[in-house]
Design a protein around this motif. Structure first.
Motif, PDB file in Angstrom:
ATOM      1  N   LEU A  24       0.819  -1.220   0.000  1.00 41.33           N
ATOM      2  CA  LEU A  24       0.000   0.000   0.000  1.00 41.33           C
ATOM      3  C   LEU A  24       0.853   1.270   0.000  1.00 41.33           C
ATOM      4  CD1 LEU A  24      -2.755  -1.025   2.597  1.00 41.33           C
ATOM      5  CD2 LEU A  24      -2.989  -0.938   0.128  1.00 41.33           C
ATOM      6  N   ALA A  25       2.182   1.112   0.042  1.00 41.39           N
ATOM      7  CA  ALA A  25       3.114   2.249   0.043  1.00 41.39           C
ATOM      8  C   ALA A  25       2.871   3.169   1.235  1.00 41.39           C
ATOM      9  CB  ALA A  25       3.017   3.030  -1.272  1.00 41.39           C
ATOM     10  N   ALA A  26       2.258   2.647   2.306  1.00 42.39           N
ATOM     11  CA  ALA A  26       1.808   3.506   3.406  1.00 42.39           C
ATOM     12  C   ALA A  26       2.583   3.231   4.704  1.00 42.39           C
ATOM     13  CB  ALA A  26       0.314   3.282   3.628  1.00 42.39           C
ATOM     14  N   ASP A  27       2.286   4.035   5.727  1.00 39.52           N
ATOM     15  CA  ASP A  27       2.933   3.936   7.033  1.00 39.52           C
ATOM     16  C   ASP A  27       1.890   3.414   8.031  1.00 39.52           C
ATOM     17  OD1 ASP A  27       3.993   4.343   9.512  1.00 39.52           O
ATOM     18  OD2 ASP A  27       4.372   6.496   9.266  1.00 39.52           O
ATOM     19  N   PRO A  28       2.111   2.230   8.629  1.00 38.58           N
ATOM     20  CA  PRO A  28       1.089   1.662   9.522  1.00 38.58           C
ATOM     21  C   PRO A  28       0.807   2.522  10.747  1.00 38.58           C
ATOM     22  CG  PRO A  28       3.128   0.417   9.673  1.00 38.58           C
ATOM     23  CD  PRO A  28       3.302   1.386   8.545  1.00 38.58           C
ATOM     24  N   ARG A  50       7.506   5.848   2.893  1.00 39.64           N
ATOM     25  CA  ARG A  50       8.772   5.596   3.595  1.00 39.64           C
ATOM     26  C   ARG A  50       9.908   6.427   3.004  1.00 39.64           C
ATOM     27  NH1 ARG A  50      11.132  -0.445   3.695  1.00 39.64           N
ATOM     28  NH2 ARG A  50       9.232  -0.895   4.867  1.00 39.64           N
ATOM     29  N   ALA A  51       9.916   6.632   1.726  1.00 38.85           N
ATOM     30  CA  ALA A  51      11.034   7.332   1.085  1.00 38.85           C
ATOM     31  C   ALA A  51      10.540   8.176  -0.094  1.00 38.85           C
ATOM     32  CB  ALA A  51      12.065   6.315   0.612  1.00 38.85           C
ATOM     33  N   PRO A  52       9.813   9.272   0.203  1.00 36.18           N
ATOM     34  CA  PRO A  52       9.257  10.075  -0.897  1.00 36.18           C
ATOM     35  C   PRO A  52      10.321  10.690  -1.793  1.00 36.18           C
ATOM     36  CG  PRO A  52       8.833  11.106   1.261  1.00 36.18           C
ATOM     37  CD  PRO A  52       9.440   9.778   1.527  1.00 36.18           C
TER      38      PRO A  52
END
Ligand SMILES: Cc1cc2nc3c(=O)[nH]c(=O)nc-3n(C[C@H](O)[C@H](O)[C@H](O)COP(=O)(O)OP(=O)(O)OC[C@H]3O[C@@H](n4cnc5c(N)ncnc54)[C@H](O)[C@@H]3O)c2cc1C
Length: 481
Positions: free
Chosen positions: A163-167, A358-360
């Motif tokens: 999901l390319a997201a931060d939990p 995480r690493a834009p």
């Protein structure tokens, strides 16, 4: 002015599949796609004998309506299932090396990946009380039910990788709807998984991981060619308004000049920012809710190498990388192990996913830097001894919507606003799941809603129980989409 039963704005998989279900139900449908090609994010490319995927590389299906669409669209002969070698293992990057993820409870209890304390915490899951808080984050939900170790070693890489997201910021109800539903329904994930296994046996719904021999592009290209559906590419919709008779009028800038169409129903199947711009004059509040949805950028780096330049057996799906292990890479799929004909004979295709929340900063890197950093990260893990012979890079600035904050409340508010605008539908991967399976299932649901409103016979079929994962909770982190 031309007229249709349904106008669909956005020709990605959501728009095309909605068109397919509606045309099958007997409605006249037109799809407007801003780009020169339909298909949206999904695109397969042959380069130097390698077959690469720009976005989705497979469908993990357990829904009968998805199987029905593939069958009825005549796609069964073009389908290719995951090769048995890829089913064997999924890896996790742990202490700078790849460790096989245990897929069953017994194997997990014996695995050195988890500490004794972590294992004991996991066993306590059935005795944990439900929280009842609707706005819990993934990290809060998983830590409460399964412990911190499961979060860091399994769920965080799963959320970042798929999901390319931060939990820590992602809504549990939005990102893990099946797990949160199990808690709500059965009070425990373990109990819910067991009940679902029994029910699933009865409904005979099986899990199938597949793609197509010529790649995922086959799916969107075939749907776009369906007789009865008019797909207009190069049509960038920029105006939407209600007609006095209750229908809708839309306008687009096109290579042939300005085009206008009226329809009983409009499905806006674009990413949220484009949907916000379109509905701004219809409902300012709805537009504001859509504008609040943010997206993560993801960069995909495909590397083709000679088989004997990679020491690792590549005996699995690939690996996920937890945040403590890699600052840029979230996952790596071994495409030539997963499906046939992804690489020429005696070559392998490795597809890496970089960036996300995480690493834009990765989105701004040059192609050279992306290739160097990716191969540099893979080299020690896969024992790579030569440079790749093929590199391809696909960049997505709006790859995936991130379900951060009170996402469910936002979705509920959007649903409430839509009730005031009959005939207007919003369907894309920010609502109801990002996976191709969820997109196909949601397009089936919206088509049925429209057919019901038109009093046409529905294309409804028997549904199967979908709460819970067929592989069980332990397997969840290894499942890609
Ligand atoms: C890197 C990556 C890997 C993925 N891997 C997988 C996977 O392995 N399995 C899986 O199930 N899922 C995967 N996904 C998710 C899946 O691919 C996407 O969620 C899905 O393809 C999105 O489809 P969509 O139709 O909702 O949106 P899109 O594909 O974004 O389509 C929307 C369309 O709307 C068009 N549009 C926008 N504005 C306008 C306008 N004003 N007028 C007309 N048209 C407009 C756009 O041009 C676009 O074509 C992946 C996603 C990414 C990014």
């Amino acid at each position: 002015m031309e007229q249709r039963d349904v106008l669909i704005i956005g020709g990605g998989i959501t728009g095309l599949a909605s068109a397919w279900w509606l045309a099958r139900g007997g409605l006249s449908v037109e799809v407007w796609e801003a780009n020169e090609r339909a298909g949206g994010k999904i695109m397969s490319t042959r380069q130097d004998g390698y077959l690469t995927e720009r976005a989705a590389s497979m469908v993990l299906n357990f829904r009968p309506e998805v199987a029905e669409l593939v069958r009825e669209a005549g796609l069964e002969p073009a389908k290719t299932s995951r090769l048995p070698a890829a089913e064997a293992r999924r890896y996790l990057l742990h202490q700078s090396s790849l460790k096989a993820l245990p897929m069953r409870m017994g194997a997990m209890m014996a695995s050195p990946l988890w500490s004794l304390r972590g294992k004991m915490r996991l066993l306590a899951e059935p005795f944990i009380f439900s929280s009842g808080r609707p706005d819990e984050t993934v990290s809060e939900f998983i830590t409460r039910r399964l412990g911190r170790e499961v979060l860091e070693k399994a769920i965080e890489p799963f959320i970042a990788g798929t999901l390319a997201a931060d939990p820590d910021r992602t809504s549990a109800a939005a990102a893990l709807p099946r797990l949160t539903a199990l808690e709500q329904r059965y009070g425990s994930l373990a109990a819910g998984v067991m009940v679902n296994r029994i029910l699933r046996r009865r409904t005979a719904c099986t899990t199938d991981t597949f793609s197509f021999r010529c790649g995922m592009g086959t799916l969107v290209e075939s749907l776009a060619r369906t007789p009865g559906i008019t797909v207009r590419t190069g049509y960038s919709a920029d105006e939407l308004a209600r007609e006095p008779d209750g229908g809708w009028r839309a306008a687009a800038t096109t290579p042939q000049g300005r085009q206008v169409l009226s329809a009983r129903h409009v499905i806006v199947a674009t990413p949220a920012p484009a949907a916000a711009a379109l509905v701004a004059h219809v409902d300012g509040e709805l537009a504001e809710l859509l504008r609040g949805i943010s997206y993560a950028a993801v960069t995909v780096v495909h590397a083709g190498l000679a088989r004997d330049a990679v020491g690792h057996p590549l005996d699995g799906t690939g690996f996920l990388a937890p945040r403590g292990e890699s600052a840029i890479l979230t996952g790596n799929l071994w495409m030539s192990t997963l499906f046939p004909d992804r690489a020429p004979p005696r070559k392998v295709l490795l597809t890496s996913y970089l960036g996300g929340v995480r690493a834009p900063q990765v989105a701004d890197w040059s192609d050279e830097r992306l290739a160097d950093e990716t191969i540099g990260a893979l080299r020690p893990l896969l024992d790579i001894t030569a440079d790749p012979e093929m590199i391809r890079i696909d960049r997505h600035s709006e790859a995936l919507p991130v379900y951060h904050g009170a996402y469910q409340a936002r979705m509920q508010a959007i649903t409430a606003r839509l009730k005031q605008a009959s005939g207007l539908h919003l369907e894309a991967n920010y609502r109801g799941g990002v996976s191709v399976r969820d997109r196909l299932a949601r397009s089936h649901a919206v088509a049925n809603q429209i057919l019901a409103a038109q009093q046409w016979p529905s294309v409804e079929r028997k549904r199967c129980v979908v709460s819970g994962n067929s592989d069980g909770v332990v397997a969840q982190p290894g499942v890609i989409y």
